[in-house]
Design a protein around this motif. Structure first.
Motif, mmCIF file in Angstrom:
data_model
loop_
_atom_site.group_PDB
_atom_site.id
_atom_site.type_symbol
_atom_site.label_atom_id
_atom_site.label_comp_id
_atom_site.label_asym_id
_atom_site.label_seq_id
_atom_site.Cartn_x
_atom_site.Cartn_y
_atom_site.Cartn_z
ATOM 1 N N ASP A 180 2.454 60.241 -30.168
ATOM 2 C CA ASP A 180 1.223 60.023 -30.696
ATOM 3 C C ASP A 180 0.870 58.552 -30.051
ATOM 4 O O ASP A 180 -0.439 58.411 -29.773
ATOM 5 N N GLN A 181 1.600 57.672 -30.332
ATOM 6 C CA GLN A 181 1.168 56.257 -29.872
ATOM 7 C C GLN A 181 0.894 56.200 -28.325
ATOM 8 O O GLN A 181 -0.204 55.617 -27.982
ATOM 9 N N ILE A 182 1.855 56.762 -27.663
ATOM 10 C CA ILE A 182 1.585 56.745 -26.025
ATOM 11 C C ILE A 182 0.223 57.559 -25.808
ATOM 12 O O ILE A 182 -0.513 57.140 -24.983
ATOM 13 N N GLN A 183 -0.085 58.805 -26.479
ATOM 14 C CA GLN A 183 -1.077 59.420 -26.152
ATOM 15 C C GLN A 183 -2.364 58.707 -26.718
ATOM 16 O O GLN A 183 -3.357 58.786 -25.666
ATOM 17 N N LEU A 184 -2.460 57.843 -27.535
ATOM 18 C CA LEU A 184 -3.580 56.957 -27.903
ATOM 19 C C LEU A 184 -3.877 56.027 -26.517
ATOM 20 O O LEU A 184 -5.006 55.800 -26.380
ATOM 21 N N LEU A 185 -2.807 55.490 -26.393
ATOM 22 C CA LEU A 185 -2.895 54.286 -25.300
ATOM 23 C C LEU A 185 -3.670 55.139 -23.965
ATOM 24 O O LEU A 185 -4.078 54.465 -23.346
ATOM 25 N N GLN A 186 -2.832 56.306 -23.539
ATOM 26 C CA GLN A 186 -3.289 56.936 -22.531
ATOM 27 C C GLN A 186 -5.095 57.270 -22.663
ATOM 28 O O GLN A 186 -5.620 57.012 -21.921
ATOM 29 N N TRP A 187 -5.356 57.746 -23.724
ATOM 30 C CA TRP A 187 -6.761 58.051 -24.123
ATOM 31 C C TRP A 187 -7.457 56.657 -23.808
ATOM 32 O O TRP A 187 -8.639 56.793 -23.308
ATOM 33 N N ALA A 188 -7.028 55.531 -24.359
ATOM 34 C CA ALA A 188 -7.588 54.415 -24.386
ATOM 35 C C ALA A 188 -8.038 53.911 -22.796
ATOM 36 O O ALA A 188 -9.006 53.399 -22.754
ATOM 37 N N LYS A 189 -6.854 54.101 -22.042
ATOM 38 C CA LYS A 189 -7.126 53.718 -20.734
ATOM 39 C C LYS A 189 -8.013 54.504 -19.874
ATOM 40 O O LYS A 189 -8.759 53.977 -18.952
ATOM 41 N N ALA A 190 -7.963 55.806 -20.394
ATOM 42 C CA ALA A 190 -9.045 56.648 -19.446
ATOM 43 C C ALA A 190 -10.397 56.385 -19.944
ATOM 44 O O ALA A 190 -11.319 56.276 -19.133
ATOM 45 N N LEU A 191 -10.594 56.049 -21.272
ATOM 46 C CA LEU A 191 -12.027 55.506 -21.675
ATOM 47 C C LEU A 191 -12.485 54.248 -20.804
ATOM 48 O O LEU A 191 -13.447 54.143 -20.278
ATOM 49 N N GLN A 192 -11.423 53.072 -20.896
ATOM 50 C CA GLN A 192 -11.807 51.959 -20.304
ATOM 51 C C GLN A 192 -11.874 52.009 -18.908
ATOM 52 O O GLN A 192 -12.726 51.117 -18.358
ATOM 53 N N LYS A 193 -11.451 53.086 -18.269
ATOM 54 C CA LYS A 193 -11.405 53.017 -16.617
ATOM 55 C C LYS A 193 -12.808 54.046 -16.440
ATOM 56 O O LYS A 193 -12.772 54.473 -15.258
ATOM 57 N N GLN A 194 -13.490 54.291 -17.384
ATOM 58 C CA GLN A 194 -14.664 55.342 -17.235
ATOM 59 C C GLN A 194 -14.018 56.799 -16.396
ATOM 60 O O GLN A 194 -14.830 57.295 -16.007
ATOM 61 N N GLN A 195 -12.733 57.160 -17.092
ATOM 62 C CA GLN A 195 -12.255 58.295 -16.737
ATOM 63 C C GLN A 195 -12.440 59.452 -17.910
ATOM 64 O O GLN A 195 -11.530 60.320 -17.853
ATOM 65 N N TRP A 196 -13.330 59.107 -18.845
ATOM 66 C CA TRP A 196 -13.182 60.140 -20.038
ATOM 67 C C TRP A 196 -14.130 61.359 -19.859
ATOM 68 O O TRP A 196 -15.042 61.400 -19.285
ATOM 69 N N LYS A 197 -13.511 62.373 -20.098
ATOM 70 C CA LYS A 197 -13.958 63.814 -20.152
ATOM 71 C C LYS A 197 -14.328 64.653 -21.510
ATOM 72 O O LYS A 197 -13.436 64.140 -22.181
ATOM 73 N N ASP A 198 -14.878 65.534 -21.295
ATOM 74 C CA ASP A 198 -15.248 66.244 -22.683
ATOM 75 C C ASP A 198 -13.914 66.920 -23.196
ATOM 76 O O ASP A 198 -13.492 66.893 -24.126
ATOM 77 N N LYS A 199 -12.982 67.118 -22.205
ATOM 78 C CA LYS A 199 -11.836 67.738 -22.740
ATOM 79 C C LYS A 199 -10.666 66.593 -23.508
ATOM 80 O O LYS A 199 -10.254 67.109 -24.602
ATOM 81 N N HIS A 200 -11.058 65.499 -22.989
ATOM 82 C CA HIS A 200 -10.542 64.379 -23.744
ATOM 83 C C HIS A 200 -10.928 63.983 -25.226
ATOM 84 O O HIS A 200 -10.317 63.949 -25.921
ATOM 85 N N GLN A 201 -12.425 64.266 -25.156
ATOM 86 C CA GLN A 201 -13.082 64.130 -26.539
ATOM 87 C C GLN A 201 -12.583 65.255 -27.514
ATOM 88 O O GLN A 201 -12.051 64.953 -28.475
ATOM 89 N N HIS A 202 -12.410 66.268 -27.047
ATOM 90 C CA HIS A 202 -11.726 67.494 -27.637
ATOM 91 C C HIS A 202 -10.647 67.308 -28.087
ATOM 92 O O HIS A 202 -10.108 67.633 -29.267
#
Length: 470
Positions: free
Chosen positions: A418-440
């Motif tokens: 879970d900790q790793i998953q949150l860090l990966q999501w944070a990285k995707a957000l900050q690199k502007q690679q965030w997608k709708d599937k990530h939000q879901h």
């Protein structure tokens, strides 16, 4: 008969009558005090869900001259069937409004058809006044239940249980300060048994309460996911105006992060009925006393240095593994190895200090400097831990409980995955690679986390419900 049940909450002063009303109708505006006689006039409160009144409670002043009232009632011999008429005669006597104002206030709605919830803490010795109160209530002929409010659970007089059983149809123990949904539903079910006319209405109330909790999980999961994304990706542009302002941009940025967290907390308090009247308001948790950007205390919410390096390295390895898969394995897992090294190194570097000014681009602007986003690997975990903990504590907070919340959860309690998953999501957000599937996925992760915690807590409370009665 009204389509919803109506009860009067009666008893001695300082037995927790107002606290029980506040909890059952979820009203944090009801005045609660330790001084005698906080409630001086009968006041009606309605519990409304989906614009429908499902329950009404009248908070009454406590008995003050019960023995004198009972003496008046006994001046004329009457049969048991005539006792309600004798109570009504007491209320019809004009002088009694001045002579017995509290008793008139509490007996009037009862004789108009309300049921009775008699409250006692069962800690003091039984007195003649106590028995007089219970006898008067029996004379009304209305459905009645006694509730023992264990203000001091270590000093309960067993004589109360025996005596209450002689005057009331049901006797239950109920602590309004700690009552969660299963405890409240158990009490409401007992109230439904007092009169057949109330059974369906209270069953509907309990059904609506359960449905509302499911809706709240959906709503707060969406809100918390949106809030977390905003905090992780937040940045502040530095303009020429900053050079003449007294507050440095970094400090303004930290203030924005703290204010956003406070706004999220206050939004939940308002939605769930904990925004109290201004004159009595006690903040459930002073965010200013422990601000989000107080990095010295991040260890309370995130990970220690050694753990941080391990998680950062694992997150980097997971990211590198994606590169390996994309190259069809021709990299001989060099991506995973380098990712782990880079991840651990960045974790160590970021743990030494927060980022300062960063050079980059902002939409619709020329090249400029800006502050943020925060790349410290603890930051995504701290933001989520604090928000989830606050949500969980408010979820279980009784509306009668006015003290501050105690927040203790830590991100280190979560699984490494879970900790790793949150860090990966944070990285995707900050690199502007965030997608709708990530939000879901993030919203679902929050929902699952809340559901797991809430289910475990409610199961514990459910097991206790049937052990409450002496």
């Amino acid at each position: 008969m009204k389509p919803y049940p109506h009860f009067c909450v009666v008893g001695h002063p300082n037995q927790g009558k107002s606290s029980i009303v506040s909890t059952l109708v979820e009203n944090a505006h009801i005045r609660i005090g330790v001084e005698s006689g906080t409630t001086q006039k009968a006041e009606r409160f309605e519990f409304i869900i989906q614009n429908q009144v499902l329950l009404a409670l009248t908070d009454t002043p406590g008995f003050q001259r019960a023995r004198q009232v009972l003496a008046w009632l006994n001046e004329i011999p009457v049969t048991p069937a005539q006792r309600p008429e004798r109570i009504q005669a007491f209320l019809n006597e004009p002088s009694h409004a001045q002579r017995f104002p509290d008793e008139v206030e509490l007996l009037t709605p009862i004789m108009q058809g309300a049921g009775i919830l008699y409250i006692t803490d069962a800690a003091s010795d039984l007195t003649a006044a106590d028995e007089a109160e219970m006898e008067i209530l029996r004379w009304t002929g209305q459905p009645r239940m006694a509730i023992i409010n264990p203000i001091d659970p270590d000093h309960q007089d067993p004589n109360w249980q025996v005596t209450l059983n002689q005057f009331f149809q049901w006797v239950r123990v109920f602590n309004p300060m700690t009552a969660t949904l299963p405890t409240r539903i158990a009490l409401l079910n007992a109230m439904a048994e007092l009169s057949q006319g109330w059974t369906q209405a209270i069953k509907l109330l309990n059904q609506r309460l359960i449905e509302r909790d499911q809706e709240r999980i959906e709503q707060v999961s969406l809100q918390l996911a949106e809030y977390w994304c905003e905090q992780i990706s937040r940045r502040l542009a530095i303009t020429p105006l900053n050079s003449v302002l007294p507050t440095p941009p970094e400090e303004l940025f930290q203030q924005q992060l703290d204010q956003s967290e406070t706004h999220f907390f206050e939004q939940l308090l308002t939605q769930w009925g904990h925004a109290q009247a201004h004159t009595e308001k006690e903040r459930l948790w002073q965010a200013q006393d422990s601000p989000l950007m107080n990095t010295e205390h991040w260890y309370l919410w995130g990970l220690k240095q050694k753990e941080l390096l391990m998680i950062s390295g694992a997150a980097g390895m997971a990211t590198g593994a994606v590169i390996d898969l994309g190259s069809g394995g021709t990299s001989l897992m060099l991506g995973a190895v380098s990712g782990a090294i880079i991840g651990a190194s960045s974790g160590w570097l970021a743990s030494q200090h927060l980022p300062k000014k960063v050079f980059g681009w902002l939409p619709l602007s020329k090249e400029k400097h800006f502050v943020g986003p925060i790349t410290h690997p603890n930051f995504p975990l701290v933001v989520m831990a604090r928000a989830l903990t606050f949500t969980q504590r408010v979820w279980f907070k009784s509306h009668a409980e006015r003290r501050q919340l105690d927040l203790k959860s830590q991100a280190s309690d979560w699984s490494k995955a879970d900790q790793i998953q949150l860090l990966q999501w944070a990285k995707a957000l900050q690199k502007q690679q965030w997608k709708d599937k990530h939000q879901h996925q993030l919203t679902q992760w929050i929902k699952d986390s809340l559901h797991e915690t809430l289910t475990a807590k409610l199961a514990q409370e459910q097991a206790k419900v049937w052990k409450l009665d002496p």
